[in-house]
Write an enzyme that holds these catalytic residues in place. Sequence first.
Site, PDB file in Angstrom:
ATOM      1  N   SER A 406     118.079  44.089  47.837  1.00  0.00           N
ATOM      2  CA  SER A 406     119.506  44.375  47.673  1.00  0.00           C
ATOM      3  C   SER A 406     119.722  45.774  47.105  1.00  0.00           C
ATOM      4  O   SER A 406     120.724  46.417  47.418  1.00  0.00           O
ATOM      5  CB  SER A 406     120.142  43.379  46.717  1.00  0.00           C
ATOM      6  N   HIS A 427     118.937  44.510  55.359  1.00  0.00           N
ATOM      7  CA  HIS A 427     119.652  43.832  54.275  1.00  0.00           C
ATOM      8  C   HIS A 427     120.643  42.831  54.844  1.00  0.00           C
ATOM      9  O   HIS A 427     121.692  43.198  55.369  1.00  0.00           O
ATOM     10  CB  HIS A 427     120.359  44.877  53.391  1.00  0.00           C
ATOM     11  N   GLU A 439     122.788  45.316  57.130  1.00  0.00           N
ATOM     12  CA  GLU A 439     122.637  46.746  56.861  1.00  0.00           C
ATOM     13  C   GLU A 439     121.224  47.148  57.284  1.00  0.00           C
ATOM     14  O   GLU A 439     120.246  46.562  56.802  1.00  0.00           O
ATOM     15  CB  GLU A 439     122.841  47.051  55.372  1.00  0.00           C
ATOM     16  N   ASN A 477     126.752  47.112  48.566  1.00  0.00           N
ATOM     17  CA  ASN A 477     126.624  46.741  47.155  1.00  0.00           C
ATOM     18  C   ASN A 477     126.935  47.904  46.234  1.00  0.00           C
ATOM     19  O   ASN A 477     127.368  47.714  45.103  1.00  0.00           O
ATOM     20  CB  ASN A 477     125.223  46.186  46.866  1.00  0.00           C
TER      21      ASN A 477
HETATM   22  P1  NAI Z   1     114.996  33.332  45.833  1.00  0.00           P
HETATM   23  O1  NAI Z   1     114.541  33.348  44.436  1.00  0.00           O
HETATM   24  O2  NAI Z   1     115.910  32.248  46.293  1.00  0.00           O
HETATM   25  O3  NAI Z   1     113.711  33.283  46.779  1.00  0.00           O
HETATM   26  C1  NAI Z   1     112.572  34.059  46.643  1.00  0.00           C
HETATM   27  C2  NAI Z   1     111.410  33.294  47.229  1.00  0.00           C
HETATM   28  O4  NAI Z   1     110.304  34.164  47.358  1.00  0.00           O
HETATM   29  C3  NAI Z   1     110.955  32.113  46.363  1.00  0.00           C
HETATM   30  O5  NAI Z   1     111.003  30.941  47.141  1.00  0.00           O
HETATM   31  C4  NAI Z   1     109.533  32.487  45.973  1.00  0.00           C
HETATM   32  O6  NAI Z   1     108.668  31.355  45.892  1.00  0.00           O
HETATM   33  C5  NAI Z   1     109.134  33.433  47.086  1.00  0.00           C
HETATM   34  N1  NAI Z   1     108.088  34.394  46.710  1.00  0.00           N
HETATM   35  C6  NAI Z   1     108.020  35.180  45.620  1.00  0.00           C
HETATM   36  N2  NAI Z   1     106.927  35.961  45.657  1.00  0.00           N
HETATM   37  C7  NAI Z   1     106.305  35.685  46.819  1.00  0.00           C
HETATM   38  C8  NAI Z   1     105.125  36.168  47.432  1.00  0.00           C
HETATM   39  N3  NAI Z   1     104.387  37.075  46.847  1.00  0.00           N
HETATM   40  N4  NAI Z   1     104.774  35.659  48.643  1.00  0.00           N
HETATM   41  C9  NAI Z   1     105.529  34.719  49.231  1.00  0.00           C
HETATM   42  N5  NAI Z   1     106.635  34.215  48.678  1.00  0.00           N
HETATM   43  C10 NAI Z   1     107.031  34.689  47.499  1.00  0.00           C
HETATM   44  O7  NAI Z   1     115.611  34.750  46.112  1.00  0.00           O
HETATM   45  P2  NAI Z   1     116.682  35.195  47.202  1.00  0.00           P
HETATM   46  O8  NAI Z   1     118.044  35.034  46.662  1.00  0.00           O
HETATM   47  O9  NAI Z   1     116.339  34.526  48.491  1.00  0.00           O
HETATM   48  O10 NAI Z   1     116.416  36.756  47.291  1.00  0.00           O
HETATM   49  C11 NAI Z   1     115.303  37.290  47.951  1.00  0.00           C
HETATM   50  C12 NAI Z   1     115.507  38.764  48.200  1.00  0.00           C
HETATM   51  O11 NAI Z   1     116.686  38.929  48.971  1.00  0.00           O
HETATM   52  C13 NAI Z   1     115.716  39.599  46.950  1.00  0.00           C
HETATM   53  O12 NAI Z   1     115.135  40.861  47.159  1.00  0.00           O
HETATM   54  C14 NAI Z   1     117.221  39.708  46.846  1.00  0.00           C
HETATM   55  O13 NAI Z   1     117.629  40.846  46.141  1.00  0.00           O
HETATM   56  C15 NAI Z   1     117.577  39.830  48.302  1.00  0.00           C
HETATM   57  N6  NAI Z   1     118.938  39.439  48.653  1.00  0.00           N
HETATM   58  C16 NAI Z   1     119.524  38.367  48.071  1.00  0.00           C
HETATM   59  C17 NAI Z   1     120.816  38.016  48.420  1.00  0.00           C
HETATM   60  C18 NAI Z   1     121.455  36.794  47.836  1.00  0.00           C
HETATM   61  O14 NAI Z   1     122.693  36.670  47.960  1.00  0.00           O
HETATM   62  N7  NAI Z   1     120.728  35.891  47.226  1.00  0.00           N
HETATM   63  C19 NAI Z   1     121.598  38.790  49.420  1.00  0.00           C
HETATM   64  C20 NAI Z   1     120.829  39.862  50.037  1.00  0.00           C
HETATM   65  C21 NAI Z   1     119.572  40.177  49.621  1.00  0.00           C
END
Ligand code: NAI
Length: 698
Positions: A406, A427, A439, A477
């Site tokens: 993000s 993104h 994006e 953002n």
């Molecule tokens: P989340 O915490 O729901 O999911 C992250 C997942 O990644 C977890 O299931 C975790 O087990 C897994 N994980 C962590 N390290 C890992 C690795 N080394 N190998 C494989 N799996 C791994 O987080 P979320 O919300 O899905 O966010 C993920 C990314 O997307 C972040 O960079 C966030 O900034 C970005 N993002 C989030 C948005 C949102 O609204 N939640 C919107 C746009 C981007």
Amino acid sequence: MTDKIAYTRHDDIAVLRIQNPPVNALSQAVRQGLWDAMERAEADAGVKAVVIVGEGRAFIAGADITEFGKPPTEPYLPILCNRIEASPLLVVASMHGVSLGGGLEVALSAHYRIAQPSAKVGLPEVNLGLIPGAGATQRLPRLTGAEKALEMITSGAPIKAEAARDLGILDRVAEGDPEAVGLAYAAELLADGATRRPVSELPPADAIDWDATYDAVLAKGRGQISPATAVRAVQVATELPFEQGLQKERDLFMELMQTDQRQGMIHAFFSERAVSNLPELKGVEPRSLNTIGVIGGGTMGAGIATAALLAGMDVVLIEMKPEAARAAHERISGNLSGALKRGKISQDKFDTLTEKALTVSTDYDSLSDVDLVVEAVFENMDVKKEVFAKLDSVCKPGCVLATNTSYLDVNEIAAATSRPADVIGLHFFSPAHIMKLLEVVVAEKTAKDVVATGFALGKALGKISVRAGVCDGFIGNRILATYRTAADHMVLDGASPYQIDKALVDFGFAMGPFAVADLAGLDIGWMTRKRKAPDRHPDERVPTYIDKLCEEGHFGQKTGEGYYIYAAGKRAGVPNPKIAELIAAEQAELGITPRPFTDEDIVRRYMCAMVNEAAKVVGEGIARRPLDVDMTLLFGYGFPRYWGGPMKWADIQGLPSVLADIQRYAQDDAWFWQPAPLLEDLAAQGRTFDDLNKDAAK
Ligand code: NAI
Ligand code: 3HC
């Protein structure tokens, strides 16, 4: 006769073939051509019937939208439609592809209508801030009844040929070449002795409860006026003779043509198409996109995987541990069962997608054959770098390595690999299988064909893709952070979060900023404030009252308490009384005497903050054109489409007046309200943001 209409004679039937690629829009030359061709057919001895067909992929997509806002030119479409209907010859419209807006209105002026089974008809004018302006509000209800006509006109959604036949809009649905089918139908009608059948001469539709319908449509439009205006136009079709009804329709149409909403929506229509059209990608071939890897199966990873599966791609998803892998699989199945329930996919398709097309694994080696990987792990630079180093070692040469970060620096992530040219930011927005925005974040070393692949992925997933450069928060953002701050400042100075949310919903936003914060999770903003604290300028005003709520473990909807309190199972909340106390305490601590804000002032400050930051984003080249910002806000942030986007809104207000307000606000907070140099330049030159869009299109 103009060269837009080809006239041919087949025994006693004349064919008028419209040739105005790509979609046969009714430009002046087409209207003139049709007029002249009708005259010619009527003067052509022995001709008894006319068949109107379109060449290429559509019958007619409607009025030529590029002519809107310019002085109307003759022959006017409603007069042409009347002229077609009044012809002594038997007129048949043979339709294929789409017949939209004025296109359907031409068909409604014919005496008989036949269409291919794959054809669609609709009246999308409300999506342009208008109502049908060439008779459809008067003719359609005479065929379908008022209620069905209103459904089509106020929704703007097209319907399929068979549904149109069932409603009485089409007389027949038949497979085959439109010209051949039309000729056969006209010959049959002549042989049967069929007579002219002008729709305007049919009895008017029955009345419905007009005021209740008007109110319901107005409320549904969330500030958009054209659908409700359409109700009044259809009403007169049941109350006045046809000619007077037509005049009333024309008056309402011309009124809407003068509105800001019409300008905003037409800007949105063209920007939506221009946004993915990058000159630098002309002739650049995207790489292949058959199998996609996704790293992390949390909220975003699962959503991205769902979107790719629904678009027919195979997906390999990597999680850290078997339990997390199982949870990811469940999340994706849950998303897909939503699609199943809505009838978007069949049970068979659901089974194939979840069992065959999707592989969930904890082993990075399963990625050896994927064409593109999207990383969606925790938002932490060290974790991301580690993941990219691993991807570098397992992915095949040419695989596109994308991050869904993000805020983090995509250049730094790319530097963790030996192939930064293959690295890009993609993104997505949450929920990623539903939100339309993508994006495409281009880093310093990203190769052109990798950018083209990002756009190709967006297209395959049905997204609106916007090119963005690297900075904290990219386009969306980053701008969000600024207008959110403006809202926070207003809270410190005396507006309540609830007044602000309401004022912005009344302006047309899907949700207000504080309701959005509760939905996204207050912990995100809290962490960001902590992350940015060390570099903070001493003049920066940062409210901290909400951090106190976070410290108690309240993060918005997911914990049931934030700016609002949420009863179990309810999506809408009620104001949280703690918030007023926390704000009052902070105001006392800072020595602020709260002052009242009008809703108008709230909207103006919020919008000026948005426009000012957006102008910086464009000025710095993070967004290439103002329209890129407009589309980002429209498709990712619930910005009201009828304003066209924040840059279009600013153009409509007049840039000098927006700048003057920013300068006025700067008297109280010069740090926050630093005018964007681009805004100052444009205002000084008497130019608009849209002028920059036009420059870029040259
Ligand atoms: P989340 O915490 O729901 O999911 C992250 C997942 O990644 C977890 O299931 C975790 O087990 C897994 N994980 C962590 N390290 C890992 C690795 N080394 N190998 C494989 N799996 C791994 O987080 P979320 O919300 O899905 O966010 C993920 C990314 O997307 C972040 O960079 C966030 O900034 C970005 N993002 C989030 C948005 C949102 O609204 N939640 C919107 C746009 C981007
Ligand atoms: N006028 C002018 N240009 C039009 C147009 C129109 N009505 N409809 C489409 N175009 C242009 C597009 O801008 C695009 O141009 P570009 O290639 O330079 O970007 C090109 O035609 C192809 O359009 P799409 O990329 O959208 O092609 P698709 O195949 O995806 O979609 C379509 C075709 C369904 C016809 C879609 O373009 C569309 O929905 N068009 C608008 C239809 C519409 O709103 N009609 C009502 C007009 S208002 C009216 O008729 C008023 C009357 O009541 C008086």
